[in-house]
Design a protein around this motif. Sequence first.
Motif, PDB file in Angstrom:
ATOM      1  N   UNK A  33       6.264   6.823   7.270  1.00 43.85           N
ATOM      2  CA  UNK A  33       6.658   7.875   6.326  1.00 43.85           C
ATOM      3  C   UNK A  33       6.705   7.360   4.898  1.00 43.85           C
ATOM      4  N   UNK A  34       7.144   6.109   4.709  1.00 35.96           N
ATOM      5  CA  UNK A  34       7.296   5.571   3.356  1.00 35.96           C
ATOM      6  C   UNK A  34       5.952   5.409   2.660  1.00 35.96           C
ATOM      7  N   UNK A  35       4.973   4.893   3.353  1.00 37.85           N
ATOM      8  CA  UNK A  35       3.663   4.660   2.726  1.00 37.85           C
ATOM      9  C   UNK A  35       3.029   5.971   2.252  1.00 37.85           C
ATOM     10  N   UNK A  36       2.996   7.032   3.071  1.00 38.18           N
ATOM     11  CA  UNK A  36       2.439   8.294   2.557  1.00 38.18           C
ATOM     12  C   UNK A  36       3.216   8.873   1.379  1.00 38.18           C
ATOM     13  N   UNK A  37       4.535   8.669   1.355  1.00 38.45           N
ATOM     14  CA  UNK A  37       5.319   9.174   0.228  1.00 38.45           C
ATOM     15  C   UNK A  37       4.817   8.591  -1.086  1.00 38.45           C
ATOM     16  N   UNK A  38       4.437   7.328  -1.069  1.00 37.02           N
ATOM     17  CA  UNK A  38       4.003   6.640  -2.289  1.00 37.02           C
ATOM     18  C   UNK A  38       2.483   6.551  -2.377  1.00 37.02           C
ATOM     19  N   UNK A  39       1.807   7.546  -1.826  1.00 38.56           N
ATOM     20  CA  UNK A  39       0.349   7.514  -1.787  1.00 38.56           C
ATOM     21  C   UNK A  39      -0.267   7.479  -3.186  1.00 38.56           C
ATOM     22  N   UNK A  40       0.331   8.192  -4.151  1.00 41.60           N
ATOM     23  CA  UNK A  40      -0.226   8.203  -5.506  1.00 41.60           C
ATOM     24  C   UNK A  40      -0.064   6.840  -6.169  1.00 41.60           C
ATOM     25  N   UNK A  41       1.082   6.228  -6.006  1.00 44.82           N
ATOM     26  CA  UNK A  41       1.305   4.894  -6.567  1.00 44.82           C
ATOM     27  C   UNK A  41       0.347   3.892  -5.947  1.00 44.82           C
ATOM     28  N   UNK A  42       0.118   4.018  -4.649  1.00 45.72           N
ATOM     29  CA  UNK A  42      -0.793   3.102  -3.967  1.00 45.72           C
ATOM     30  C   UNK A  42      -2.222   3.259  -4.501  1.00 45.72           C
ATOM     31  N   UNK A  43      -2.625   4.504  -4.699  1.00 52.14           N
ATOM     32  CA  UNK A  43      -4.008   4.761  -5.118  1.00 52.14           C
ATOM     33  C   UNK A  43      -4.250   4.413  -6.581  1.00 52.14           C
ATOM     34  N   UNK A  44      -3.327   4.799  -7.448  1.00 52.90           N
ATOM     35  CA  UNK A  44      -3.577   4.671  -8.884  1.00 52.90           C
ATOM     36  C   UNK A  44      -2.988   3.408  -9.522  1.00 52.90           C
ATOM     37  N   UNK A  45      -2.207   2.649  -8.753  1.00 50.96           N
ATOM     38  CA  UNK A  45      -1.653   1.414  -9.322  1.00 50.96           C
ATOM     39  C   UNK A  45      -1.905   0.196  -8.424  1.00 50.96           C
ATOM     40  N   UNK A  46      -1.452   0.237  -7.171  1.00 53.31           N
ATOM     41  CA  UNK A  46      -1.542  -0.948  -6.312  1.00 53.31           C
ATOM     42  C   UNK A  46      -2.991  -1.281  -5.980  1.00 53.31           C
ATOM     43  N   UNK A  47      -3.740  -0.278  -5.525  1.00 55.85           N
ATOM     44  CA  UNK A  47      -5.140  -0.537  -5.187  1.00 55.85           C
ATOM     45  C   UNK A  47      -5.985  -0.806  -6.418  1.00 55.85           C
ATOM     46  N   UNK A  48      -5.738  -0.063  -7.486  1.00 53.54           N
ATOM     47  CA  UNK A  48      -6.587  -0.144  -8.673  1.00 53.54           C
ATOM     48  C   UNK A  48      -6.282  -1.361  -9.531  1.00 53.54           C
ATOM     49  N   UNK A  49      -5.010  -1.602  -9.794  1.00 54.91           N
ATOM     50  CA  UNK A  49      -4.639  -2.695 -10.695  1.00 54.91           C
ATOM     51  C   UNK A  49      -4.371  -4.005  -9.968  1.00 54.91           C
ATOM     52  N   UNK A  50      -3.742  -3.935  -8.802  1.00 59.53           N
ATOM     53  CA  UNK A  50      -3.362  -5.146  -8.079  1.00 59.53           C
ATOM     54  C   UNK A  50      -4.356  -5.533  -6.990  1.00 59.53           C
ATOM     55  N   UNK A  51      -5.282  -4.630  -6.695  1.00 60.38           N
ATOM     56  CA  UNK A  51      -6.269  -4.872  -5.640  1.00 60.38           C
ATOM     57  C   UNK A  51      -5.611  -5.212  -4.306  1.00 60.38           C
ATOM     58  N   UNK A  52      -4.542  -4.497  -3.993  1.00 64.67           N
ATOM     59  CA  UNK A  52      -3.834  -4.697  -2.732  1.00 64.67           C
ATOM     60  C   UNK A  52      -3.581  -3.332  -2.099  1.00 64.67           C
ATOM     61  N   UNK A  53      -2.864  -3.349  -0.982  1.00 65.67           N
ATOM     62  CA  UNK A  53      -2.537  -2.113  -0.272  1.00 65.67           C
ATOM     63  C   UNK A  53      -1.037  -2.087  -0.014  1.00 65.67           C
ATOM     64  N   UNK A  54      -0.421  -0.934  -0.211  1.00 69.53           N
ATOM     65  CA  UNK A  54       1.033  -0.823  -0.104  1.00 69.53           C
ATOM     66  C   UNK A  54       1.520  -1.176   1.295  1.00 69.53           C
ATOM     67  N   UNK A  55       0.880  -0.649   2.303  1.00 68.16           N
ATOM     68  CA  UNK A  55       1.359  -0.929   3.670  1.00 68.16           C
ATOM     69  C   UNK A  55       1.291  -2.417   3.979  1.00 68.16           C
ATOM     70  N   UNK A  56       0.206  -3.062   3.603  1.00 65.86           N
ATOM     71  CA  UNK A  56       0.090  -4.498   3.836  1.00 65.86           C
ATOM     72  C   UNK A  56       1.216  -5.256   3.136  1.00 65.86           C
ATOM     73  N   UNK A  57       1.536  -4.846   1.920  1.00 65.06           N
ATOM     74  CA  UNK A  57       2.607  -5.511   1.170  1.00 65.06           C
ATOM     75  C   UNK A  57       3.954  -5.334   1.861  1.00 65.06           C
ATOM     76  N   UNK A  58       4.219  -4.134   2.373  1.00 59.64           N
ATOM     77  CA  UNK A  58       5.510  -3.875   3.000  1.00 59.64           C
ATOM     78  C   UNK A  58       5.620  -4.552   4.366  1.00 59.64           C
ATOM     79  N   UNK A  59       4.522  -4.637   5.091  1.00 54.48           N
ATOM     80  CA  UNK A  59       4.526  -5.388   6.351  1.00 54.48           C
ATOM     81  C   UNK A  59       4.780  -6.872   6.065  1.00 54.48           C
ATOM     82  N   UNK A  60       4.195  -7.368   4.989  1.00 58.74           N
ATOM     83  CA  UNK A  60       4.389  -8.774   4.619  1.00 58.74           C
ATOM     84  C   UNK A  60       5.853  -9.050   4.285  1.00 58.74           C
TER      85      UNK A  60
END
Length: 279
Positions: free
Chosen positions: A130-157
Amino acid sequence: MRTWASDSECATASVPGKTTLNINSAPKFLMNVMTTEDYKSTYWPKLEQAIDQLLTQSPVDYIPISYEQIYSCVYKCVCQQHSEMMYSDLKQKITTHLEQVSEDLQACPADKFIEKFNCFLTRYMAALESIVPIFIYMNKFYIETKLNRDLRDDLVRLFTDHVADKHVNTLMPLLLKAQSTPFQITPSTMASVVRGLYSLRPDWVQLAPALFCSFIPQIHPPVLQSELQHYAAQDRKLQMELIQNGFARGDQSRKRAGEDQANNVSSAPLPCSTSRSCR
């Protein structure tokens, strides 16, 4: 490289399962600039409350969350360029929760440790759904684009770093002991924990290859013909342990009962259909 969501991107972003959001048709207050203080006092507290609930609730005491409101909150923060702060707050919030989980495990007795670890792991992974879909916009427009990472992978880590890494040396001997004593821990719990550890860090297989092989297929090369006798001996040992613990090779009682009943029926005299036939 684009680092922030542009006005056009934010204007056409879609809430999952909802209609397309459009800033031009949104209420006028959405067009106002969100200050850092606005974010800290109004927007983040709403997100924090939802995260708290998702991390700690169980299916029994589930309380519905207004996902549309939370999606819109994240969407607004991204469009107002507060993604970096929101991402930092999210990681810190979850890190604090996982540090408490680690402390709870530290105080857990050995005979309950495997079940407790499994409970924390499964609940956390369910919360991420549930948490990852809530932050889908942040993941798409910041984490993936600027950090070249994925939110779910970061939270699992985060779970790996703050919980699993700290307790794997305690957990592994307990799992090996449970494996050598059939049904000390339910097979479903054993499978859940072992597969969970493998998903967190596959190289943990090297700590107990035989344990992981028992629950995860094809993580080792095919068995050689020279090893067949060894595995056959292991199977015989397991069968003997099951018999010693009261598990027969097959439940013969029902079959014998059925045979006895059939024999009794076949040997009994045929019932009389009428009084004349009995004469």
